[in-house]
Design a protein around this motif. Sequence first.
Motif, PDB file in Angstrom:
ATOM      1  N   THR A  62       1.702   8.960  17.767  1.00  0.00           N
ATOM      2  CA  THR A  62       0.321   9.439  17.767  1.00  0.00           C
ATOM      3  C   THR A  62      -0.206   9.567  19.195  1.00  0.00           C
ATOM      4  O   THR A  62       0.425   9.119  20.158  1.00  0.00           O
ATOM      5  CB  THR A  62      -0.575   8.482  16.977  1.00  0.00           C
ATOM      6  OG1 THR A  62      -0.642   7.218  17.675  1.00  0.00           O
ATOM      7  CG2 THR A  62      -0.029   8.255  15.576  1.00  0.00           C
ATOM      8  N   ASP A  63      -1.382  10.174  19.327  1.00  0.00           N
ATOM      9  CA  ASP A  63      -2.006  10.312  20.644  1.00  0.00           C
ATOM     10  C   ASP A  63      -2.353   8.945  21.244  1.00  0.00           C
ATOM     11  O   ASP A  63      -2.326   8.769  22.462  1.00  0.00           O
ATOM     12  CB  ASP A  63      -3.246  11.198  20.575  1.00  0.00           C
ATOM     13  CG  ASP A  63      -4.266  10.700  19.548  1.00  0.00           C
ATOM     14  OD1 ASP A  63      -3.899   9.895  18.663  1.00  0.00           O
ATOM     15  OD2 ASP A  63      -5.440  11.119  19.627  1.00  0.00           O
ATOM     16  N   ALA A 138      -1.941  15.713  19.256  1.00  0.00           N
ATOM     17  CA  ALA A 138      -2.531  14.767  18.300  1.00  0.00           C
ATOM     18  C   ALA A 138      -1.474  13.793  17.805  1.00  0.00           C
ATOM     19  O   ALA A 138      -1.700  12.592  17.741  1.00  0.00           O
ATOM     20  CB  ALA A 138      -3.158  15.507  17.132  1.00  0.00           C
ATOM     21  N   ARG A 139      -0.300  14.324  17.481  1.00  0.00           N
ATOM     22  CA  ARG A 139       0.833  13.484  17.093  1.00  0.00           C
ATOM     23  C   ARG A 139       2.113  14.314  17.129  1.00  0.00           C
ATOM     24  O   ARG A 139       2.066  15.551  17.119  1.00  0.00           O
ATOM     25  CB  ARG A 139       0.640  12.852  15.711  1.00  0.00           C
ATOM     26  CG  ARG A 139       0.741  13.797  14.538  1.00  0.00           C
ATOM     27  CD  ARG A 139       0.514  13.040  13.232  1.00  0.00           C
ATOM     28  NE  ARG A 139       0.765  13.856  12.057  1.00  0.00           N
ATOM     29  CZ  ARG A 139      -0.118  14.673  11.508  1.00  0.00           C
ATOM     30  NH1 ARG A 139      -1.320  14.789  12.054  1.00  0.00           N
ATOM     31  NH2 ARG A 139       0.195  15.380  10.432  1.00  0.00           N
ATOM     32  N   THR A 164      -1.010  19.734  17.481  1.00  0.00           N
ATOM     33  CA  THR A 164      -2.063  19.689  18.498  1.00  0.00           C
ATOM     34  C   THR A 164      -3.390  19.218  17.908  1.00  0.00           C
ATOM     35  O   THR A 164      -3.608  19.277  16.692  1.00  0.00           O
ATOM     36  CB  THR A 164      -2.251  21.063  19.149  1.00  0.00           C
ATOM     37  OG1 THR A 164      -2.595  22.030  18.147  1.00  0.00           O
ATOM     38  CG2 THR A 164      -0.970  21.503  19.849  1.00  0.00           C
ATOM     39  N   LYS A 165      -4.274  18.782  18.785  1.00  0.00           N
ATOM     40  CA  LYS A 165      -5.571  18.249  18.369  1.00  0.00           C
ATOM     41  C   LYS A 165      -6.497  19.348  17.887  1.00  0.00           C
ATOM     42  O   LYS A 165      -6.502  20.457  18.437  1.00  0.00           O
ATOM     43  CB  LYS A 165      -6.238  17.517  19.546  1.00  0.00           C
ATOM     44  CG  LYS A 165      -5.535  16.261  19.999  1.00  0.00           C
ATOM     45  CD  LYS A 165      -6.254  15.649  21.192  1.00  0.00           C
ATOM     46  CE  LYS A 165      -5.562  14.371  21.645  1.00  0.00           C
ATOM     47  NZ  LYS A 165      -6.203  13.802  22.856  1.00  0.00           N
ATOM     48  N   ASN A 166      -7.278  19.036  16.870  1.00  0.00           N
ATOM     49  CA  ASN A 166      -8.355  19.909  16.452  1.00  0.00           C
ATOM     50  C   ASN A 166      -9.576  19.674  17.337  1.00  0.00           C
ATOM     51  O   ASN A 166      -9.732  18.582  17.912  1.00  0.00           O
ATOM     52  CB  ASN A 166      -8.717  19.656  14.996  1.00  0.00           C
ATOM     53  CG  ASN A 166      -7.883  20.490  14.039  1.00  0.00           C
ATOM     54  OD1 ASN A 166      -7.146  21.390  14.451  1.00  0.00           O
ATOM     55  ND2 ASN A 166      -7.984  20.194  12.756  1.00  0.00           N
ATOM     56  N   SER A 168     -13.178  18.670  18.723  1.00  0.00           N
ATOM     57  CA  SER A 168     -14.156  17.646  18.359  1.00  0.00           C
ATOM     58  C   SER A 168     -15.451  17.919  19.106  1.00  0.00           C
ATOM     59  O   SER A 168     -15.446  18.497  20.206  1.00  0.00           O
ATOM     60  CB  SER A 168     -13.628  16.245  18.683  1.00  0.00           C
ATOM     61  OG  SER A 168     -13.293  16.143  20.054  1.00  0.00           O
TER      62      SER A 168
END
Length: 294
Positions: A62-63, A138-139, A164-166, A168
């Motif tokens: 994970t991140d 993201a993970r 990848t991260k969404n 925020s």
Amino acid sequence: MKKRISKALLMTALITNSLLVSSVTAFAEESLNEYSLDTMVVTATRTEKVLSEIPASVSVVTDKDIEKMHVNTINEVLSRVPGIYSSRLKGIANSSPTILMRGLNNQAQNLVLVDGQPLNDASSAVVGWSDIPVDSVARIEVVKGTASALYGSQAMGGVVNIITKNPSKGERKVSVGYGSNATWIKRASIGDKINDKLSFRIAYEGRETHGFVNKFVNTDPKSKKPSGTIIDENSISGLIKTETNTGKSTYRTGTVGRNHFDEDNIHSKFVYNFTDSKELSFSFTHHKDEYGYN
């Protein structure tokens, strides 16, 4: 006498009530702290499953795990995963590091995905491990072992899926690092929600180093006369005697200079939420690097 008894009963009731309220509050806080969710993965079966129910060897990073590692590249993260061999002999100055899985000696037998889309070059299977900024991850889900039934022949060794991260709301982040050989690592990211449905995230990562001497020029005096004076192998002037990787004598005449490297990576992601469970995402990645000797 009656008044005194009434006051005593009233005080007892208040104390008892306070203890009950305190007990209920403490119990509520403890129950909230104990609650946790199971890890969900999608790569091994292409459907969302609980990690403990997957009939395969799967590792998830994970991140939060990446932050604790203090790494500079994604392939450095993968080097910490059991069953994966990572080769990047020149550090960040290596333009094409290698990842091998399950003993297979060809990177073309490992499939690398970004949000489910192939990252391997179509002709050479080389992977641009620097294309995705580390802060955008993201993970990472790693499926070790053949996954050809789901992903084709390129997944004989396994599959690495970089998710990848969404975006925020109100994300703002900047970091700068400096190391030896004039090495700089710069990162910045911004993310926000435009409205209830549309959001965006843009991340930048730049790395540069003046490098170090890692490539020497050697000359065999029997085939070519180098600069300097050679009387015989035991009497040398102006050169350094050394050996090749096979143990033969050779003479070092110089270097090609420091190995410098400079790269810039930009990753952007736009997400449109139709409902809480349905979304459409668009990603764009730009990579530029300059590599050479001075």
